[in-house]
Design a protein around this motif. Structure first.
Motif, PDB file in Angstrom:
ATOM      1  N   GLN A  74      35.773  37.394  46.736  1.00 30.73           N
ATOM      2  CA  GLN A  74      34.984  37.403  45.504  1.00 30.73           C
ATOM      3  C   GLN A  74      35.805  37.909  44.316  1.00 30.73           C
ATOM      4  O   GLN A  74      35.727  37.362  43.220  1.00 30.73           O
ATOM      5  N   GLN A  75      36.602  38.936  44.577  1.00 25.95           N
ATOM      6  CA  GLN A  75      37.468  39.460  43.504  1.00 25.95           C
ATOM      7  C   GLN A  75      38.462  38.394  43.049  1.00 25.95           C
ATOM      8  O   GLN A  75      38.693  38.213  41.857  1.00 25.95           O
ATOM      9  N   ARG A  76      39.018  37.685  44.032  1.00 22.54           N
ATOM     10  CA  ARG A  76      39.973  36.624  43.688  1.00 22.54           C
ATOM     11  C   ARG A  76      39.304  35.558  42.837  1.00 22.54           C
ATOM     12  O   ARG A  76      39.868  35.068  41.861  1.00 22.54           O
TER      13      ARG A  76
ATOM     14  N   VAL B 223      33.229  44.055  39.385  1.00 24.74           N
ATOM     15  CA  VAL B 223      34.217  43.430  40.276  1.00 24.74           C
ATOM     16  C   VAL B 223      35.539  43.295  39.553  1.00 24.74           C
ATOM     17  O   VAL B 223      36.608  43.580  40.115  1.00 24.74           O
ATOM     18  N   THR B 224      35.475  42.893  38.283  1.00 22.46           N
ATOM     19  CA  THR B 224      36.702  42.740  37.495  1.00 22.46           C
ATOM     20  C   THR B 224      37.463  44.066  37.409  1.00 22.46           C
ATOM     21  O   THR B 224      38.679  44.123  37.654  1.00 22.46           O
TER      22      THR B 224
ATOM     23  N   LEU C 132      43.041  41.489  47.590  1.00 26.14           N
ATOM     24  CA  LEU C 132      41.706  41.460  46.964  1.00 26.14           C
ATOM     25  C   LEU C 132      40.715  40.782  47.898  1.00 26.14           C
ATOM     26  O   LEU C 132      41.098  40.031  48.795  1.00 26.14           O
TER      27      LEU C 132
ATOM     28  N   THR D 151      37.337  46.758  39.334  1.00 25.07           N
ATOM     29  CA  THR D 151      37.929  47.197  40.606  1.00 25.07           C
ATOM     30  C   THR D 151      39.105  46.310  40.999  1.00 25.07           C
ATOM     31  O   THR D 151      40.114  46.797  41.510  1.00 25.07           O
ATOM     32  N   ALA D 152      38.974  45.013  40.737  1.00 28.03           N
ATOM     33  CA  ALA D 152      40.063  44.090  41.080  1.00 28.03           C
ATOM     34  C   ALA D 152      41.312  44.428  40.284  1.00 28.03           C
ATOM     35  O   ALA D 152      42.418  44.462  40.824  1.00 28.03           O
TER      36      ALA D 152
END
Lengths: 263, 194
Positions: B135-137, B167-168, B132, B170-171
């Protein structure tokens, strides 16, 4: 695998969260720093009031550094001021003066009790929270309690200034103040432990006892014919009177502060 | 912010030192753990936490009452860490997107002990997380591990709410692709060991 499962996995997993080992230490530093900055701000505020110009600030710093503080932590301490004036500070008292302004006017700030023996010269002023004393070469004592004070003058004269007005004390006078009332009275003499008499008239002896024990003897001169020789204590009224009248072979009784003698 | 937090913060603003100590006790561990993920240096994170608490104490009267104490404190700490970072190594450029790194990995010991994870599972999950973006993390950590709301997460990460949701999504998709079902893995390993 669904998103919900992923979320569930993350939620139930344990991620590595570093332990804050210095938590207590950092807290101590925070507290310390806050206190430190508070102190600095107060000092800065004090300085900034006077620092309308660099000169004013320099002046202030000079004043600050020329401040002399004398104090006692235990027992009495005797100091000699630059003009030779002797000051004895009682336990817990402190005296402040400024080395620079001292050259123009002799002025000290006193908290607590102190006695002074001032050398002759310009007016010498002692400021204390409830007023001030201005003197011209003299001996005096200042005694301060919480809300009242006592100034006694043992030599020369002093001017006591308070919010209620000014009073001049001459040698042998003391003044008590505090609140709204001011009282001037004679300083009580320090008596030796025993008064010694060698064939002295009883009237004279009784006059002494009137002073020592604050009693009143009516018709005191009626006893001028009687003589007395011996020692009388100044510490115990009844012992002294008992002794005196036993020697003289007389009876007496106290009526309040009045001494009634049976002839 | 819940009632307790509102009460605590207003006591603190009124000069209650106990409330200040309570805020420190309640939030400093979380702040430290989060800070270490951005700048892995105990000394720097400790100093930034110290500065942050001195700051909020001195400015308590003028700071607007935060929507969420956690979010407010985390954002403030992050800004301080960035400032400190850019001061220390001026050659490291910090892009406007924010994070260069968000060091997120499983606590292997805890996972083994409490969840009975096998080494292989921990590795798989760690690998998936590593793939990831920082930012995703950060978003995943705040939203699904720390249980923050979308609003709080948006405030901390410094993006719009919509961005947080994107973002959530896609993560989660990436994680889904890279992660083998942990529970199935447990079963599989169980069978292999027999």
């Amino acid at each position: 695998m669904t998103d919900a499962k992923v979320i569930d996995t993350i939620h139930s997993a344990f991620f590595y969260d570093m332990e804050f080992k210095e938590k207590e230490l950092v807290w101590d530093r925070i507290v310390q720093k806050i206190a430190e900055r508070k102190r600095k701000r107060i000092l800065l505020r004090n300085i900034s009031i006077g620092s309308l110009s660099v000169a004013a600030m320099l002046c202030l710093m000079l004043t600050f550094y020329s401040q002399v503080n004398l104090d006692t932590l235990s027992g009495k301490m005797a100091y000699t001021l630059p003009d030779g004036t002797e000051v004895t500070l009682s336990k817990g008292a402190s005296l402040k003066y400024n080395r620079i302004s001292w050259m123009f006017s002799r002025q000290v700030n006193l908290t607590g009790d102190a006695s002074f023996h001032v050398t002759k010269g310009n007016p010498f002023m002692v400021k204390f929270p409830m007023g001030s004393v201005t003197v011209l070469g003299t001996r005096f004592f200042i005694d301060q309690e919480k809300d009242d004070f006592m100034v006694s003058c043992t030599e020369g004269s002093v001017k006591v200034a308070t919010a209620q007005g000014d009073v001049i004390l001459n040698s042998g006078e003391k003044m008590e103040g505090g609140g709204s009332d001011m009282k001037v009275s004679k300083i009580k003499k320090e008596y030796p432990e025993y008064l010694e008499y060698d064939d002295v008239s009883l009237s004279e002896v009784l006059k002494d006892l009137e002073d020592v024990y604050e009693i009143e003897v009516p018709d005191i001169n009626a006893f001028a014919g009687q003589r007395f020789s011996g020692f009388l204590t100044t510490k115990n009224r009844d012992e002294a009177l008992g002794m005196l009248f036993e020697v003289c072979g007389m009876q007496y009784r106290m009526d309040g502060d009045r001494l009634i003698i049976n002839k | 912010m819940n009632q307790d937090e509102i009460g605590l913060w207003s006591q603190f603003v009124e000069g209650d030192n106990d409330a200040f100590a309570k805020i420190y006790n309640g939030y400093s561990d979380m702040l430290f753990a989060y800070g270490m993920k951005i700048v892995p240096d105990e000394q720097i994170v400790g100093e930034c936490i110290q500065d942050l608490f001195v700051y909020i104490y001195e400015k308590r009267k003028s700071i607007a009452v935060p929507q969420s104490i956690s979010a407010y404190m985390l954002v403030s700490l992050k800004r301080r860490l960035w400032k400190q970072q850019s001061r220390q190594n001026s050659f490291v450029a910090i892009d406007d997107a924010g994070l260069n790194e968000f060091d997120l990995s499983l606590d292997a010991a805890q996972c083994r002990e409490k969840l009975d994870y096998k080494e292989k599972q921990i590795e798989t999950l760690n690998e998936a997380i590593k793939k990831l973006s920082p930012q995703q993390r950060e978003v995943i950590y705040l939203r699904y591990y720390k249980g923050m709301s979308v609003e709080e997460t948006a405030e901390i990460v410094g993006v719009a709410k919509q961005t947080v949701m994107n973002v959530t999504t896609t993560a989660l998709k990436r994680l889904n692709k890279d992660m083998v079902d942990i529970k199935e893995l447990i079963l599989l390993f169980g069978l292999l060991n027999m």
